[in-house]
Scaffold this motif. Structure first.
Motif, PDB file in Angstrom:
ATOM      1  N   ILE A 173     -37.356 -42.575   5.872  1.00  0.00           N
ATOM      2  CA  ILE A 173     -36.449 -41.296   6.966  1.00  0.00           C
ATOM      3  C   ILE A 173     -36.532 -39.699   6.195  1.00  0.00           C
ATOM      4  CG2 ILE A 173     -34.123 -41.466   5.422  1.00  0.00           C
ATOM      5  CD1 ILE A 173     -32.866 -41.581   8.330  1.00  0.00           C
ATOM      6  N   SER A 174     -37.207 -39.149   7.425  1.00  0.00           N
ATOM      7  CA  SER A 174     -36.586 -37.520   7.225  1.00  0.00           C
ATOM      8  C   SER A 174     -35.458 -37.393   8.459  1.00  0.00           C
ATOM      9  CB  SER A 174     -38.524 -37.394   7.461  1.00  0.00           C
ATOM     10  OG  SER A 174     -38.781 -38.230   7.355  1.00  0.00           O
ATOM     11  N   ALA A 175     -34.670 -36.127   7.842  1.00  0.00           N
ATOM     12  CA  ALA A 175     -33.702 -36.139   8.185  1.00  0.00           C
ATOM     13  C   ALA A 175     -33.657 -33.969   8.391  1.00  0.00           C
ATOM     14  CB  ALA A 175     -32.233 -35.780   7.495  1.00  0.00           C
ATOM     15  N   TYR A 176     -33.948 -33.379   9.645  1.00  0.00           N
ATOM     16  CA  TYR A 176     -33.772 -31.856   9.254  1.00  0.00           C
ATOM     17  C   TYR A 176     -32.394 -31.373   9.616  1.00  0.00           C
ATOM     18  CZ  TYR A 176     -37.592 -34.775  11.201  1.00  0.00           C
ATOM     19  OH  TYR A 176     -38.654 -36.058  11.293  1.00  0.00           O
ATOM     20  N   TYR A 177     -32.012 -30.601   8.894  1.00  0.00           N
ATOM     21  CA  TYR A 177     -30.764 -29.850   9.205  1.00  0.00           C
ATOM     22  C   TYR A 177     -31.104 -28.393   9.122  1.00  0.00           C
ATOM     23  CZ  TYR A 177     -28.897 -33.562   6.044  1.00  0.00           C
ATOM     24  OH  TYR A 177     -28.499 -35.164   6.175  1.00  0.00           O
ATOM     25  N   GLY A 217     -35.498 -10.599  18.985  1.00  0.00           N
ATOM     26  CA  GLY A 217     -34.085 -12.239  18.293  1.00  0.00           C
ATOM     27  C   GLY A 217     -35.139 -12.776  17.200  1.00  0.00           C
ATOM     28  N   HIS A 218     -36.517 -13.395  17.572  1.00  0.00           N
ATOM     29  CA  HIS A 218     -37.258 -14.145  17.019  1.00  0.00           C
ATOM     30  C   HIS A 218     -38.824 -13.987  17.239  1.00  0.00           C
ATOM     31  CE1 HIS A 218     -34.484 -16.960  19.195  1.00  0.00           C
ATOM     32  NE2 HIS A 218     -35.973 -17.474  19.064  1.00  0.00           N
ATOM     33  N   ILE A 219     -39.809 -14.410  16.529  1.00  0.00           N
ATOM     34  CA  ILE A 219     -41.135 -14.492  16.495  1.00  0.00           C
ATOM     35  C   ILE A 219     -41.761 -15.995  16.433  1.00  0.00           C
ATOM     36  CG2 ILE A 219     -43.500 -13.383  15.105  1.00  0.00           C
ATOM     37  CD1 ILE A 219     -42.435 -11.286  14.447  1.00  0.00           C
ATOM     38  N   PHE A 220     -41.455 -16.780  15.418  1.00  0.00           N
ATOM     39  CA  PHE A 220     -41.868 -18.178  15.509  1.00  0.00           C
ATOM     40  C   PHE A 220     -40.524 -19.341  15.614  1.00  0.00           C
ATOM     41  CE2 PHE A 220     -42.477 -17.481  10.792  1.00  0.00           C
ATOM     42  CZ  PHE A 220     -42.074 -18.527  10.604  1.00  0.00           C
ATOM     43  N   ALA A 221     -41.083 -20.456  15.082  1.00  0.00           N
ATOM     44  CA  ALA A 221     -40.433 -21.188  15.732  1.00  0.00           C
ATOM     45  C   ALA A 221     -40.714 -22.527  14.600  1.00  0.00           C
ATOM     46  CB  ALA A 221     -39.394 -21.680  15.966  1.00  0.00           C
ATOM     47  N   ILE A 222     -40.124 -23.451  13.682  1.00  0.00           N
ATOM     48  CA  ILE A 222     -40.925 -24.385  13.575  1.00  0.00           C
ATOM     49  C   ILE A 222     -40.406 -25.560  14.347  1.00  0.00           C
ATOM     50  CG2 ILE A 222     -41.236 -23.744  10.799  1.00  0.00           C
ATOM     51  CD1 ILE A 222     -38.659 -25.189  10.421  1.00  0.00           C
ATOM     52  N   TYR A 223     -40.809 -26.810  13.902  1.00  0.00           N
ATOM     53  CA  TYR A 223     -40.771 -27.656  14.866  1.00  0.00           C
ATOM     54  C   TYR A 223     -39.197 -28.736  14.090  1.00  0.00           C
ATOM     55  CZ  TYR A 223     -40.978 -32.222  17.985  1.00  0.00           C
ATOM     56  OH  TYR A 223     -40.784 -32.627  19.575  1.00  0.00           O
ATOM     57  N   TYR A 224     -39.787 -29.588  12.933  1.00  0.00           N
ATOM     58  CA  TYR A 224     -38.389 -30.322  12.347  1.00  0.00           C
ATOM     59  C   TYR A 224     -37.708 -29.035  11.670  1.00  0.00           C
ATOM     60  CZ  TYR A 224     -41.628 -33.964  12.859  1.00  0.00           C
ATOM     61  OH  TYR A 224     -42.862 -34.591  13.738  1.00  0.00           O
ATOM     62  N   GLY A 225     -36.467 -29.054  12.301  1.00  0.00           N
ATOM     63  CA  GLY A 225     -35.422 -28.420  11.388  1.00  0.00           C
ATOM     64  C   GLY A 225     -34.917 -26.924  12.382  1.00  0.00           C
ATOM     65  N   SER A 226     -35.863 -27.419  13.657  1.00  0.00           N
ATOM     66  CA  SER A 226     -35.899 -25.693  14.269  1.00  0.00           C
ATOM     67  C   SER A 226     -35.970 -26.353  15.862  1.00  0.00           C
ATOM     68  CB  SER A 226     -36.661 -24.771  14.549  1.00  0.00           C
ATOM     69  OG  SER A 226     -36.154 -23.848  15.550  1.00  0.00           O
ATOM     70  N   TYR A 227     -36.807 -26.942  16.469  1.00  0.00           N
ATOM     71  CA  TYR A 227     -36.822 -27.918  17.798  1.00  0.00           C
ATOM     72  C   TYR A 227     -36.670 -29.334  17.477  1.00  0.00           C
ATOM     73  CZ  TYR A 227     -38.799 -29.720  22.353  1.00  0.00           C
ATOM     74  OH  TYR A 227     -39.205 -29.730  23.630  1.00  0.00           O
ATOM     75  N   ALA A 228     -36.131 -29.873  16.466  1.00  0.00           N
ATOM     76  CA  ALA A 228     -36.075 -30.912  16.019  1.00  0.00           C
ATOM     77  C   ALA A 228     -35.021 -30.427  14.830  1.00  0.00           C
ATOM     78  CB  ALA A 228     -37.218 -32.383  16.252  1.00  0.00           C
ATOM     79  N   SER A 229     -33.511 -31.059  15.214  1.00  0.00           N
ATOM     80  CA  SER A 229     -32.717 -29.834  14.607  1.00  0.00           C
ATOM     81  C   SER A 229     -31.919 -31.168  14.071  1.00  0.00           C
ATOM     82  CB  SER A 229     -32.557 -28.464  14.580  1.00  0.00           C
ATOM     83  OG  SER A 229     -31.711 -28.775  16.118  1.00  0.00           O
ATOM     84  N   ASN A 230     -31.561 -31.324  13.224  1.00  0.00           N
ATOM     85  CA  ASN A 230     -29.478 -32.070  13.401  1.00  0.00           C
ATOM     86  C   ASN A 230     -29.899 -33.477  13.883  1.00  0.00           C
ATOM     87  OD1 ASN A 230     -28.687 -30.115  11.875  1.00  0.00           O
ATOM     88  ND2 ASN A 230     -27.354 -29.392  13.683  1.00  0.00           N
ATOM     89  N   LYS A 231     -30.939 -34.040  13.131  1.00  0.00           N
ATOM     90  CA  LYS A 231     -31.501 -35.470  13.792  1.00  0.00           C
ATOM     91  C   LYS A 231     -32.336 -35.984  12.117  1.00  0.00           C
ATOM     92  CE  LYS A 231     -34.882 -36.115  16.323  1.00  0.00           C
ATOM     93  NZ  LYS A 231     -35.803 -36.409  18.074  1.00  0.00           N
ATOM     94  N   ALA A 232     -33.050 -37.437  13.056  1.00  0.00           N
ATOM     95  CA  ALA A 232     -34.008 -38.083  11.805  1.00  0.00           C
ATOM     96  C   ALA A 232     -34.645 -38.580  12.894  1.00  0.00           C
ATOM     97  CB  ALA A 232     -32.966 -38.491  10.876  1.00  0.00           C
TER      98      ALA A 232
END
Length: 255
Positions: free
Chosen positions: A111-115, A213-228
């Motif tokens: 399981i990979s969990a993203y906070y 506001g910001h320049i870039f975002a990561i996927y796991y932990g940002s777009y996919a956040s607080n999920k696993a």
């Protein structure tokens, strides 16, 4: 193409991101998962300042950044039948999300969990239980990353030339019998253009536009956040998800 002369630019602001290695634990003897939700999580981490990436602008603290955490757990279904693993993510004792997944007989599971949006002092937890005590866990790891960097305060609008550099795939897990399931591309996310997500890439990019506001975002932990997410495999544990992200961003503001 219009060439802008050098005197029209302010001095460069260079964002640097120093990522830390994952902290991994592999048990010498696997532990059976309980068949009901435990009162205490198997994996509980109180984040320290030393766990977080070091993010600077020209050597000073960056005004705008969001830290994230990836937590991994793995084990095996040693039963002769399919079984189910149940999970719950918590942050500072509050449940963020929960779910379950099925594991074929004699298969490994990960399981990979993203906070999203973590800080030093936060307690993050991953709680696990299963439909049979023949499902065990013997591996866990955690690592912090970052997303949404910006060299100014969040609400500042600036006409910037930006170039992302030194892209890395992070983290690299080494214990157990590891394999990467997917490395997700980072993407441009600019509040001045309506949070448009574009340029999904694992390469360097170069842009000149109005930013906020910001320049870039990561996927796991940002777009996919607080999920696993989970993976099962006959061969690999951990079989994990991770991110591409730049570790250097050169910015220059138009005067």
């Amino acid at each position: 193409m219009t060439i802008i002369s050098a005197e029209k630019w302010k001095a460069a602001k260079i964002i640097t991101i120093e990522l830390k290695d994952a902290v991994e634990n592999l048990q010498s003897t696997p532990t059976s998962l309980p068949t009901t939700e435990p009162a205490e999580s198997q994996i509980s981490i109180t984040l320290a300042e030393a766990d977080l990436p070091v993010v600077k602008v020209n050597g000073a603290d960056i005004p705008q950044i969001i830290y994230t955490a990836l937590v991994y757990a793995g084990g095996k279904n040693t039963d002769s039948a399919d079984q189910t693993v149940y999970w719950r993510m918590l942050k500072n004792s509050s449940s963020l999300s929960n779910g379950s997944f099925s594991i074929p007989a004699n298969n490994y599971w990960t399981i990979s969990a993203y906070y999203h949006d973590v800080s030093a002092g936060d307690a993050i937890e991953l709680r696990l239980w299963a439909s049979s005590t023949n499902v065990n866990w013997d591996y866990d790891a955690h690592v912090c990353q970052c997303t949404h960097p910006y060299p100014y305060d969040y609400d500042t609008v600036a006409d910037l030339w930006i170039k992302t550099k030194d892209i890395v795939a992070h983290p690299t897990l080494t214990q157990g019998n590891p394999s990467v399931a997917l490395t997700a591309e980072y993407f441009i996310q600019n509040r001045a253009t309506g949070y448009i997500d574009r340029d999904y890439t694992h390469s360097e990019i170069e842009r000149f536009e109005r930013w906020k506001g910001h320049i870039f975002a990561i996927y796991y932990g940002s777009y996919a956040s607080n999920k696993a997410d989970y993976k099962v495999s006959a061969d690999y544990r951990p079989y994990y998800f991770r991110n591409y992200l730049p570790t250097k961003i050169i910015t220059r503001e138009l005067k």
